[in-house]
Enzyme design. Structure first.
Site, PDB file in Angstrom:
ATOM      1  N   HIS A 191      -5.854  19.369  -5.287  1.00 31.86           N
ATOM      2  CA  HIS A 191      -4.564  18.878  -5.810  1.00 31.86           C
ATOM      3  C   HIS A 191      -4.665  18.260  -7.203  1.00 31.86           C
ATOM      4  CE1 HIS A 191      -4.824  14.421  -5.031  1.00 31.86           C
ATOM      5  NE2 HIS A 191      -5.713  14.790  -4.133  1.00 31.86           N
ATOM      6  N   CYS A 309      -5.391  -0.200  -7.953  1.00 31.98           N
ATOM      7  CA  CYS A 309      -4.224  -1.067  -7.927  1.00 31.98           C
ATOM      8  C   CYS A 309      -3.982  -1.435  -6.468  1.00 31.98           C
ATOM      9  CB  CYS A 309      -3.028  -0.310  -8.495  1.00 31.98           C
ATOM     10  SG  CYS A 309      -1.513  -1.240  -8.433  1.00 31.98           S
TER      11      CYS A 309
END
Ligand code: PLP
Length: 369
Positions: A191, A309
């Site tokens: 991907h 994050c």
């Protein structure tokens, strides 16, 4: 009217290619379980096995060496899980799916340019308590810096140590020959280069130690339980049909255009060493990455901080830290990554916005070219 999205975050995930979407849509509505003996099952099995053969031809490995997985994180965990943490050496710049797979690993240091330190590795392998496995990636996801895998393998061979490489960011972008690389395990994802999410592969060399990470049914020759994601595998087949390494030359030119347009106060991690052509990690001193990302996002431009994050807080990048970049500079870094659908206009729009941010910070008279 909303601004059009300019997508420059391919290393997170790429827009799926139209041929991939079409191939998946073509089979998605069918009940496809490759373990079923009836005709629908046989159709599914054919997709799974034909694609395994095409991928093996693409990688120069045996089809039976390929294990379909649900994600590259799973493939990485599957390999790491085979060995005790004390027996594994990993580079300090690996993806978190290697770094966090178990605690207590010994880390291979990298040079300030972000390349594994081969001299250190040579000395370490000659010392007592040899590891059983070394894991070093092909191309780093944050900086794009290429790693000397064949040299790592050559050192490992002298000491009978196995080698795993995470090739996720190189798939379809660089020639990847499993046999020439000489590694024992290789992780692939699709991907990041226009293929489907939800499918990945581990290549495990015939004879290399392997026990299933996910147990249950006998899928994947008893090496990875779970019904295969047939629609995604059909998407991989379409991806393999359409890939051309020439595309990367075009993308690299576009990225070099970005680098050339920026003032010298903006630095690039791994600037002096070979990098994969679609990735650049830019450091704009004095402006936090949250501010940069927000400003670019407002202009419709998607890039990333290149670092983890968690709960809304961006942690300093372990990759840049391993390269000796200070936390202050790391906190001013962003990753720009391009791919098959990127156009020059996208790069120009990025440069315009990014430079405007910089000019506002330092004043137009202070820009050094
Ligand atoms: N390895 C590398 C080098 C990556 O860049 C990524 C994703 O960013 C992964 C592994 C994990 O891929 P996934 O999140 O698809 O499991």
């Amino acid at each position: 009217m909303a601004k059009p999205t300019i997508y420059l975050d391919y290393n997170a995930t790429a827009p799926p290619r139209p041929a991939v979407v079409e191939a998946m849509q073509g089979v998605m509505a069918e009940p496809l379980n490759a373990s079923s003996a009836h005709q629908a099952g046989r159709r599914a099995k054919k997709i799974v096995e034909d694609t395994r053969r095409s991928l093996a031809a693409f990688l120069n490995c045996w089809p039976q060496e390929i294990i379909w997985c649900g994600s590259a994180s799973e493939a990485n965990n599957s390999v790491i899980n085979l060995f005790e943490p004390g027996n594994i050496l990993v580079s300090g710049i690996e993806h978190s799916s290697i770094i966090h797979a178990a605690s207590g690993f010994e880390r291979i240091p990298v040079t300030p340019d972000g390349v594994v330190d081969l001299a250190w590795l040579e000395v370490r392998l000659a010392a007592p308590n040899k590891p059983k496995l070394i894991s070093v990636m092909v191309a780093n996801n944050e900086t794009g810096v290429l790693q000397p895998i064949q040299e790592v393998v050559a050192l490992a061979r002298v000491h009978g140590v196995l080698v795993h490489t995470d090739a996720v960011q190189a798939v379809g972008k660089l020639p990847l020959d499993f046999t020439t690389l000489g590694v024992d395990y290789m992780t692939l994802s699709f991907h990041k280069n226009g293929g489907p999410v939800g499918i990945a592969a581990l290549v495990a060399k015939n004879g290399a130690p392997y026990i299933p990470y996910i147990r249950g049914g006998g899928q994947e020759f008893n090496r990875r339980a779970g019904t295969e994601n047939v629609a995604a595998i059909a998407g991989v087949a379409a991806l393999l049909d359409g890939w051309s390494l020439d595309e990367m030359a075009r993308v690299s030119d576009l990225m070099q255009g970005i680098e050339a347009a920026l003032p010298s106060q903006i630095t690039m991690a791994g600037q002096r060493v070979p990098r994969i052509g679609n990735t650049v990690c830019l450091i704009m001193p004095g402006i936090g990455q949250e501010v940069q990302l927000m400003r670019l996002d407002l202009a419709g431009i998607c890039v990333s901080a290149g670092s983890a994050c968690t709960s809304g807080k961006i942690e300093p990048s372990h990759v840049l830290r391993a390269m000796g970049v200070s936390d202050d500079l790391a906190a001013s870094s962003i990753r720009v990554s391009a791919g098959w659908s990127t156009q020059k206009a996208d790069c120009d729009a990025f440069v315009k916005e990014y430079l405007a941010l910089f000019t506002k910070q330092v004043g137009s008279d202070k820009i050094a070219t």
